[in-house]
Design an enzyme around this catalytic site. Sequence first.
Site, PDB file in Angstrom:
ATOM      1  N   GLY A   1     -13.689  -6.728  -6.991  1.00 46.18           N
ATOM      2  CA  GLY A   1     -14.190  -5.404  -6.626  1.00 46.18           C
ATOM      3  C   GLY A   1     -13.798  -4.314  -7.596  1.00 46.18           C
ATOM      4  O   GLY A   1     -14.641  -3.527  -8.039  1.00 46.18           O
ATOM      5  N   ALA A   2     -12.504  -4.243  -7.960  1.00 46.44           N
ATOM      6  CA  ALA A   2     -12.062  -3.207  -8.898  1.00 46.44           C
ATOM      7  C   ALA A   2     -12.670  -3.435 -10.276  1.00 46.44           C
ATOM      8  O   ALA A   2     -13.058  -2.485 -10.968  1.00 46.44           O
ATOM      9  CB  ALA A   2     -10.536  -3.200  -8.991  1.00 46.44           C
TER      10      ALA A   2
ATOM     11  N   ARG B   1     -18.404 -16.175 -11.806  1.00 48.60           N
ATOM     12  CA  ARG B   1     -18.358 -14.776 -11.371  1.00 48.60           C
ATOM     13  C   ARG B   1     -18.339 -13.843 -12.575  1.00 48.60           C
ATOM     14  O   ARG B   1     -18.974 -12.783 -12.566  1.00 48.60           O
ATOM     15  CB  ARG B   1     -17.123 -14.540 -10.485  1.00 48.60           C
ATOM     16  CG  ARG B   1     -17.048 -13.147  -9.922  1.00 48.60           C
ATOM     17  CD  ARG B   1     -16.137 -13.034  -8.713  1.00 48.60           C
ATOM     18  NE  ARG B   1     -14.730 -13.042  -9.074  1.00 48.60           N
ATOM     19  CZ  ARG B   1     -13.757 -12.617  -8.271  1.00 48.60           C
ATOM     20  NH1 ARG B   1     -14.068 -12.171  -7.058  1.00 48.60           N
ATOM     21  NH2 ARG B   1     -12.498 -12.646  -8.656  1.00 48.60           N
TER      22      ARG B   1
ATOM     23  N   LYS C   1     -13.329  -6.131  -1.212  1.00 48.26           N
ATOM     24  CA  LYS C   1     -14.226  -5.072  -1.669  1.00 48.26           C
ATOM     25  C   LYS C   1     -15.679  -5.512  -1.803  1.00 48.26           C
ATOM     26  O   LYS C   1     -16.594  -4.695  -1.647  1.00 48.26           O
ATOM     27  CB  LYS C   1     -13.723  -4.488  -2.989  1.00 48.26           C
ATOM     28  CG  LYS C   1     -12.408  -3.743  -2.845  1.00 48.26           C
ATOM     29  CD  LYS C   1     -11.990  -3.027  -4.111  1.00 48.26           C
ATOM     30  CE  LYS C   1     -10.671  -2.290  -3.913  1.00 48.26           C
ATOM     31  NZ  LYS C   1     -10.310  -1.452  -5.063  1.00 48.26           N
TER      32      LYS C   1
ATOM     33  N   ASP D   1     -13.800   4.018  -6.623  1.00 49.89           N
ATOM     34  CA  ASP D   1     -13.030   3.409  -7.709  1.00 49.89           C
ATOM     35  C   ASP D   1     -13.655   3.663  -9.074  1.00 49.89           C
ATOM     36  O   ASP D   1     -12.956   3.848 -10.073  1.00 49.89           O
ATOM     37  CB  ASP D   1     -12.936   1.886  -7.525  1.00 49.89           C
ATOM     38  CG  ASP D   1     -11.897   1.480  -6.497  1.00 49.89           C
ATOM     39  OD1 ASP D   1     -10.968   2.270  -6.241  1.00 49.89           O
ATOM     40  OD2 ASP D   1     -12.015   0.368  -5.947  1.00 49.89           O
TER      41      ASP D   1
ATOM     42  N   SER E   1       0.808  -1.220   0.000  1.00 49.73           N
ATOM     43  CA  SER E   1       0.000   0.000   0.000  1.00 49.73           C
ATOM     44  C   SER E   1       0.843   1.273   0.000  1.00 49.73           C
ATOM     45  O   SER E   1       1.796   1.408   0.755  1.00 49.73           O
ATOM     46  CB  SER E   1      -0.921   0.024   1.222  1.00 49.73           C
ATOM     47  OG  SER E   1      -1.600   1.265   1.301  1.00 49.73           O
TER      48      SER E   1
ATOM     49  N   ALA F   1     -13.054  -9.901 -12.369  1.00 46.67           N
ATOM     50  CA  ALA F   1     -14.424  -9.525 -12.011  1.00 46.67           C
ATOM     51  C   ALA F   1     -14.590  -9.312 -10.517  1.00 46.67           C
ATOM     52  O   ALA F   1     -15.680  -9.443  -9.972  1.00 46.67           O
ATOM     53  CB  ALA F   1     -15.404 -10.605 -12.493  1.00 46.67           C
TER      54      ALA F   1
ATOM     55  N   ASN G   1     -15.124   0.356  -1.659  1.00 45.05           N
ATOM     56  CA  ASN G   1     -13.692   0.568  -1.438  1.00 45.05           C
ATOM     57  C   ASN G   1     -13.426   1.609  -0.362  1.00 45.05           C
ATOM     58  O   ASN G   1     -12.277   1.872  -0.025  1.00 45.05           O
ATOM     59  CB  ASN G   1     -12.984   0.964  -2.740  1.00 45.05           C
ATOM     60  CG  ASN G   1     -13.175   2.433  -3.077  1.00 45.05           C
ATOM     61  OD1 ASN G   1     -14.285   2.951  -2.986  1.00 45.05           O
ATOM     62  ND2 ASN G   1     -12.113   3.107  -3.477  1.00 45.05           N
TER      63      ASN G   1
ATOM     64  N   GLY H   1      -2.337   2.501 -13.072  1.00 40.97           N
ATOM     65  CA  GLY H   1      -3.172   2.386 -11.881  1.00 40.97           C
ATOM     66  C   GLY H   1      -2.903   3.500 -10.889  1.00 40.97           C
ATOM     67  O   GLY H   1      -3.741   3.795 -10.032  1.00 40.97           O
TER      68      GLY H   1
END
Length: 519
Positions: free
Chosen positions: A378-379, A403, A300, A338, A251, A376, A321, A486
């Site tokens: 959370g983001a 998914r 997420k 996001d 992070s 597929a 998020n 990103g």
Amino acid sequence: MGSLGVLRNTTMVCVPLMRHSVEQMVGDMYQAKIEGADLVELRLDCLKEFNPQRDLQTLLRNKPLPVAVVYRPKWEGGLYDGDENSRLEALLLAKDLGAEYVDFELQVASDIMEKHNLNHRKNCKIIVSCFVDGITSLKEDLSHLVTRMQSTGADLIKLVTNATDITELSRIFHLLSHCQVPLIAYSTGERGLISQLLGPKFGGVFVYGSIEGNQVPGLPSLASLREAYGVENIDADTKVFGLISKPVSHSKGPILHNPTFRHVGFNGVYVPMFVDDLKQFFNVYESPDFAGYSVGIPYKEAVMEFCDEVHPLAQSIGAVNTIVKRHSDGKLVGYNTDCEASITAIEDALKARGLVNGEALLPSPITGKQFVLVGAGGAGRALSFGAKSRGARVTVFDIDYERAKALALAVSGEAIPFEELSNFQPEKGAVLANATPIGMHPNKDRIPVSEETLRDYSVVFDAVYTPRKTTLLKDAEAAGVITVSGVEMFLRQAVGQFNLFTGGQAPEEFMREIVLSKF
């Protein structure tokens, strides 16, 4: 927003020095002072061929800042495996030679304190320490242990644990807040990191950090303590924010949010939170002190069930998020920053290159384009709903085909089995978005699609931001394709989070400068 003082706590930043030679240790003392340490911990048990009479004279005569002397035996997790009387005599000598602190283990503390009348010392403070291998005891048991340590007559007591879950750290915070004697308490390892970072908030005496070029496993760097976390500004009123993720070491949030908090005068700190069990985490950290969270991989989607309310956009996406603990009633409210962050980053890149479908009246430069999404989770869900809202046609790949199908159905798109991705031929001018960890450290050399197809895309977006320029983006750039890092999505979603965390307006240009210089 609450104002920041110049120095609002008495916590000292300590650097443990574990070198093999006296010369190296002396050099490290000076380096620690240059980097902003308040004191150093000299680990005598790490020295090779240690001669107490000779080496302690050298170390203590040349110290440029206060020292805490530790001579840890193997039975307490150290390296010393010799005669116990010789070890204790070396520590007593360090006291006599001018060490500001000397550390004795709980097992020997009472006897040594009484035998040498250490309760009546003047210039040297005695630390009584204990290492607990795993917190399996109840809070009351740790409290009893602290009581025993206090009864020795120590000036400070030090309790080190080895947490197996972040929720166990709440016991440390409780002890720090209620101990009658100055307490140093923290847990080792990645799951224990916030016990170090939040020590100043709960009254910890020392926070430990390592100097540049001599990283100690499990400890933050001295530079990050001072520059990223600003530990000298943390006090009892500081609001805690953090990234809930697993893993969490990648992070970059702390080096963006914390300087920005200080820039606008908001009394908050943002820390990485290695979370294994969401339910336990939210049950334990109910205090208003824990005011909000970013949510990362792999939580997420799963985190939604622990939110009391979910914003309509996040509800439709099926991923959160950002979580804010509402001040008025303590309820957890989930948001998704996001979606707009990723889609506007892609749109702006296309607009900058003039690729707007040739029709100025179209609502978006991706309107009508095929939007190839890999991942597929959370983001990916945020990207797909953003793409759908702009009139793009979404094609979904995910290693979990069910998914992928569920997401494709939600956005009126198409799902294709992941195995077909390597041979998939996109439409000319399509958009490619990677929302998987493929390309993230340590798997930096992989890309999710066939390199030969990259030239068919008009733009390639990668949600991965460590490293800043992934192999996918490098390959796409080499193929002459517009690329979107990103990092751009990270910045934009962080701006949205900052606004939700603080209730104010994020200084976007200040945040962008940090991203450009630090990422």
